[in-house]
Write a protein that holds these residues in place. Structure first.
Motif, mmCIF file in Angstrom:
data_model
loop_
_atom_site.group_PDB
_atom_site.id
_atom_site.type_symbol
_atom_site.label_atom_id
_atom_site.label_comp_id
_atom_site.label_asym_id
_atom_site.label_seq_id
_atom_site.Cartn_x
_atom_site.Cartn_y
_atom_site.Cartn_z
ATOM 1 N N ILE A 1 75.717 -20.864 6.850
ATOM 2 C CA ILE A 1 75.875 -19.453 6.534
ATOM 3 C C ILE A 1 76.695 -18.841 7.666
ATOM 4 C CG2 ILE A 1 74.722 -17.249 6.166
ATOM 5 C CD1 ILE A 1 72.337 -18.705 5.062
ATOM 6 N N GLY A 2 77.909 -18.522 7.382
ATOM 7 C CA GLY A 2 78.801 -18.067 8.436
ATOM 8 C C GLY A 2 79.184 -19.205 9.356
ATOM 9 N N GLU A 3 79.502 -18.853 10.579
ATOM 10 C CA GLU A 3 79.969 -19.843 11.543
ATOM 11 C C GLU A 3 78.865 -20.363 12.457
ATOM 12 O OE1 GLU A 3 83.004 -21.118 11.645
ATOM 13 O OE2 GLU A 3 83.621 -19.877 9.940
ATOM 14 N N SER A 4 77.699 -19.704 12.473
ATOM 15 C CA SER A 4 76.704 -20.017 13.495
ATOM 16 C C SER A 4 75.336 -20.414 12.957
ATOM 17 C CB SER A 4 76.532 -18.808 14.436
ATOM 18 O OG SER A 4 77.761 -18.433 15.017
ATOM 19 N N THR A 5 75.138 -20.381 11.650
ATOM 20 C CA THR A 5 73.820 -20.626 11.082
ATOM 21 C C THR A 5 73.854 -21.809 10.128
ATOM 22 O OG1 THR A 5 73.301 -18.270 11.226
ATOM 23 C CG2 THR A 5 71.883 -19.619 9.827
ATOM 24 N N ILE A 6 72.884 -22.707 10.279
ATOM 25 C CA ILE A 6 72.743 -23.863 9.395
ATOM 26 C C ILE A 6 71.377 -23.803 8.731
ATOM 27 C CG2 ILE A 6 72.640 -26.378 9.241
ATOM 28 C CD1 ILE A 6 75.398 -25.431 9.850
ATOM 29 N N VAL A 7 71.349 -23.991 7.418
ATOM 30 C CA VAL A 7 70.111 -23.974 6.649
ATOM 31 C C VAL A 7 69.895 -25.345 6.021
ATOM 32 C CG1 VAL A 7 68.852 -22.931 4.726
ATOM 33 C CG2 VAL A 7 70.365 -21.519 6.146
ATOM 34 N N SER A 8 68.680 -25.871 6.145
ATOM 35 C CA SER A 8 68.303 -27.126 5.496
ATOM 36 C C SER A 8 67.131 -26.852 4.569
ATOM 37 C CB SER A 8 67.920 -28.189 6.529
ATOM 38 O OG SER A 8 69.051 -28.555 7.306
ATOM 39 N N LEU A 9 67.335 -27.152 3.288
ATOM 40 C CA LEU A 9 66.328 -26.900 2.261
ATOM 41 C C LEU A 9 65.995 -28.227 1.591
ATOM 42 C CD1 LEU A 9 64.772 -24.637 0.718
ATOM 43 C CD2 LEU A 9 66.711 -24.585 -0.879
ATOM 44 N N ALA A 10 64.702 -28.572 1.533
ATOM 45 C CA ALA A 10 64.328 -29.900 1.047
ATOM 46 C C ALA A 10 63.145 -29.821 0.100
ATOM 47 C CB ALA A 10 63.978 -30.824 2.215
ATOM 48 N N THR A 11 63.139 -30.748 -0.851
ATOM 49 C CA THR A 11 61.961 -30.943 -1.695
ATOM 50 C C THR A 11 61.165 -32.160 -1.258
ATOM 51 O OG1 THR A 11 63.194 -32.300 -3.294
ATOM 52 C CG2 THR A 11 63.138 -29.920 -3.666
ATOM 53 N N GLU A 12 61.728 -32.960 -0.343
ATOM 54 C CA GLU A 12 61.038 -34.149 0.156
ATOM 55 C C GLU A 12 61.702 -34.627 1.439
ATOM 56 O OE1 GLU A 12 58.393 -36.097 0.845
ATOM 57 O OE2 GLU A 12 58.079 -36.146 -1.332
ATOM 58 N N GLY A 13 60.867 -35.097 2.378
ATOM 59 C CA GLY A 13 61.367 -35.816 3.547
ATOM 60 C C GLY A 13 62.001 -34.991 4.639
ATOM 61 N N LEU A 14 61.758 -33.684 4.679
ATOM 62 C CA LEU A 14 62.334 -32.859 5.750
ATOM 63 C C LEU A 14 61.529 -33.071 7.033
ATOM 64 C CD1 LEU A 14 64.550 -30.757 6.314
ATOM 65 C CD2 LEU A 14 62.863 -28.983 5.824
ATOM 66 N N GLU A 15 62.229 -33.372 8.137
ATOM 67 C CA GLU A 15 61.602 -33.597 9.439
ATOM 68 C C GLU A 15 62.207 -32.657 10.460
ATOM 69 O OE1 GLU A 15 60.621 -37.804 10.574
ATOM 70 O OE2 GLU A 15 62.108 -38.263 9.038
ATOM 71 N N TYR A 16 61.373 -32.081 11.301
ATOM 72 C CA TYR A 16 61.872 -31.168 12.330
ATOM 73 C C TYR A 16 62.845 -31.860 13.273
ATOM 74 C CZ TYR A 16 58.267 -27.778 10.990
ATOM 75 O OH TYR A 16 57.484 -26.876 10.304
ATOM 76 N N ILE A 17 62.572 -33.113 13.615
ATOM 77 C CA ILE A 17 63.389 -33.803 14.612
ATOM 78 C C ILE A 17 64.839 -33.944 14.160
ATOM 79 C CG2 ILE A 17 62.866 -36.111 13.737
ATOM 80 C CD1 ILE A 17 63.306 -35.024 17.443
ATOM 81 N N ASP A 18 65.060 -33.949 12.840
ATOM 82 C CA ASP A 18 66.423 -34.098 12.334
ATOM 83 C C ASP A 18 67.206 -32.802 12.377
ATOM 84 O OD1 ASP A 18 66.069 -36.785 11.811
ATOM 85 O OD2 ASP A 18 65.411 -36.449 9.746
ATOM 86 N N GLU A 19 66.533 -31.669 12.527
ATOM 87 C CA GLU A 19 67.207 -30.382 12.425
ATOM 88 C C GLU A 19 67.277 -29.609 13.740
ATOM 89 O OE1 GLU A 19 68.656 -29.980 9.595
ATOM 90 O OE2 GLU A 19 67.638 -31.728 8.763
ATOM 91 N N VAL A 20 66.402 -29.904 14.690
ATOM 92 C CA VAL A 20 66.475 -29.224 15.982
ATOM 93 C C VAL A 20 67.526 -29.913 16.847
ATOM 94 C CG1 VAL A 20 64.069 -28.508 15.878
ATOM 95 C CG2 VAL A 20 64.660 -30.661 17.002
ATOM 96 N N PRO A 21 68.093 -29.212 17.841
ATOM 97 C CA PRO A 21 69.035 -29.870 18.752
ATOM 98 C C PRO A 21 68.406 -31.096 19.396
ATOM 99 C CG PRO A 21 69.115 -27.489 19.046
ATOM 100 C CD PRO A 21 67.967 -27.764 18.112
ATOM 101 N N ALA A 22 69.163 -32.176 19.434
ATOM 102 C CA ALA A 22 68.624 -33.460 19.894
ATOM 103 C C ALA A 22 68.497 -33.487 21.408
ATOM 104 C CB ALA A 22 69.523 -34.597 19.421
#
Length: 527
Positions: A253-274
């Motif tokens: 969304i725009g240049e600075s925001t990323i959205v992850s929407l899941a019906t299965e298998g969403l993990e925090y570790i995959d979406e937070v800065p590593a």
């Protein structure tokens, strides 16, 4: 009238059979349009065909040549190359006739074309055969192409693993009751996990992922060793039945925001800065479940949403809401997206310089059956502090990563969880749960692409618990220690072998338990 074939306007003459080739040191260059045969320096003007083709080219502009004034920049003109030029003129005139502009083609030119066709019959037939074969191959590729928007990425793991020691661990409550320790199941296993990721993009910046998974890797959990502290980081056993283990859509969304929407298998570790890079991957990182990353991120895995906003190069805010798999799609009482177990995350990641990253994480979670508090890591008491009572948890964690050099990284975290029992029978009982770890990473150890890792820490344990049920306290009297070493050796771009050794001291928070060891050789194939 001459029967004019409908042919492609460009013929790959380099594929034609070579006859009487002259050497040339110049390389093929970008095709440019030539409007006069006299510009093609490697065509002899004394040949009758030259004059005939020259007349056609100058009237219809139908030969593609090269800027250095040679018909083929890296060799002399052959009969096949000349036939390719002739074929281009045939196409050009055929197009004029097909579009109703046949009056632009005079009878003399048609007669010349007929004579040239007769002279170069053999060469034209060869070229047409090559074009037909090329078109057939192209049609085959198009019919067999999976998708124009989707890429397939696969990973297969072969795991050879075994536990070592004398007896299974028992917790302090069981020891106080006089329970005996059973022997470890020390037989080696050879098992697998296969993942196929179908990644599709519709805008070039988004990603829809569908993951199929099959695996049969037995968990070295309480049923095998008496504790979850010995679990591998890639375990799970569904008898190799294939299922959709992840389905999510990530978009900006725009240049600075990323959205992850899941019906299965969403993990925090995959979406937070590593921050635990090179350790967190189940296929290429640490071999243990606890050693991969901070267990706070295991609060839940399943359907949900995670939003990450980058304020600037130094500051990122992440917020998420995830419910356990199998809960979000169930409308029965005490389940569903908002009426059952859940976890809600907030994290601030601060990177003041490129080599240093800091993250403060808070997660509020609720578990209807009281289990899963520490995500299957740590002691049994830490994972289920109130023996199945409904449990709410406030988790706090600080993580830091510092790259001291290109060949050495240091990651450390500390976590505290305050759990409260919500059942009336044990209402408002509190438990305090702690964990910490240090990861030492050695990128490119031995050669580029290899990685060596050391992990030392304390898996989650219950330091204090108000729960009392008879003689059961569900509190760990001692502190367990986790020591792990692994080395990922990269055979090539697609195969890596990772031997590793895990040592658990004072398993299950009980110093009376003998140490337990886990040896593993993980071979990962990526394709």
């Amino acid at each position: 009238m001459v029967a004019l074939p409908a042919m492609s306007a460009e013929i790959p003459v380099s594929q034609a059979p070579a006859q009487n080739q002259a050497s040339s040191s110049s390389s093929a260059e970008t095709i440019g349009q030539v409007t006069s045969v006299s510009q093609l320096s490697d065509v002899k003007p004394t040949d009758w065909a030259f004059a005939a083709l020259q007349s056609l080219v100058e009237r219809y502009g139908c030969i593609a040549g090269y800027p250095n004034q040679t018909y083929r920049g890296n060799r002399a003109l052959t009969r096949y190359e000349f036939a390719a030029g002739l074929n281009a003129c045939l196409d050009q005139i055929n197009q004029l006739i097909a579009t109703g502009t046949a009056d632009l083609v005079n009878k003399e030119d048609l007669t010349t074309l007929q004579r040239l066709q007769e002279e170069f019959t053999s060469e034209l037939q060869t070229l047409r055969g090559q074009v037909d074969a090329l078109e057939a191959r192209t049609a085959t590729l198009e019919s067999q192409q999976f998708s124009t928007t989707t890429k397939l990425r696969g990973e297969a793991i072969f795991a050879l693993a075994s536990v070592f020691g004398s007896d299974r661990a028992i917790n302090t409550d069981a020891q106080n009751r006089g329970n005996n320790r059973n022997e470890l199941n020390e037989n080696a296993i050879f098992a697998d996990r296969v993942r196929l990721n179908f990644d599709a993009s519709f805008t070039g910046k988004d990603r829809l992922r569908v993951r199929l998974q099959a695996r049969n890797i037995t968990s070295f959990n309480t049923g095998v060793t008496g504790t979850n502290q010995t679990r591998l980081g890639f375990d799970g056993n569904e008898s190799n039945n294939v299922s959709v283990s992840a389905l999510f859509y990530r978009f900006p969304i725009g240049e600075s925001t990323i959205v992850s929407l899941a019906t299965e298998g969403l993990e925090y570790i995959d979406e937070v800065p590593a921050l635990s890079r090179n350790f967190d991957s189940s296929g290429s990182g640490a071999v243990s479940r606890f050693g991969r990353y901070n267990p706070i991120y295991r609060a839940a895995e399943g359907p949900g949403i995670i939003v990450s906003h980058k304020f600037n190069d130094a500051l990122t805010l992440t917020a998420g809401y995830v419910v356990p798999s199998g809960v979000g799609n169930d409308p029965s009482n005490g389940r569903g997206i908002f009426n059952g177990s859940y976890s809600a995350l907030g994290q601030i990641t601060f990177q003041p310089i490129s080599d240093l990253s800091l993250a403060f994480t808070y997660i509020n979670a609720y578990y209807t059956d009281g289990s899963g508090v520490t995500g299957g890591t740590g002691t049994g008491f830490a994972n289920n502090p109130f023996n199945g009572a409904r449990t709410s948890v406030n988790n706090y964690s600080l993580t830091a990563n510092y790259r001291l050099s290109p060949s050495f990284t240091l990651t450390a975290w500390g976590g505290y969880s305050n759990a409260q029992a919500e059942n009336t029978a044990v209402a408002r009982n509190n438990a305090n749960i702690w964990n910490w770890a240090v990861q030492l990473g050695f990128p490119d150890l031995g050669k580029e692409g290899n990685f060596g890792g050391l992990v030392f820490g304390v898996p989650p344990y219950v330091a204090d618990n108000q729960f009392i049920s008879g003689n059961n306290r569900r509190q760990d009297d001692d502190t367990s220690y986790h020591l792990e070493a692994f080395y990922r050796y990269r055979l090539n771009d697609n195969i890596a072998i990772t031997p590793g050794l895990i040592t658990i001291l004072n398993p299950e928070g009980n110093s009376s338990n003998p140490n337990i060891y886990v040896g593993v050789v993980r071979t990962t194939f990526t394709f």
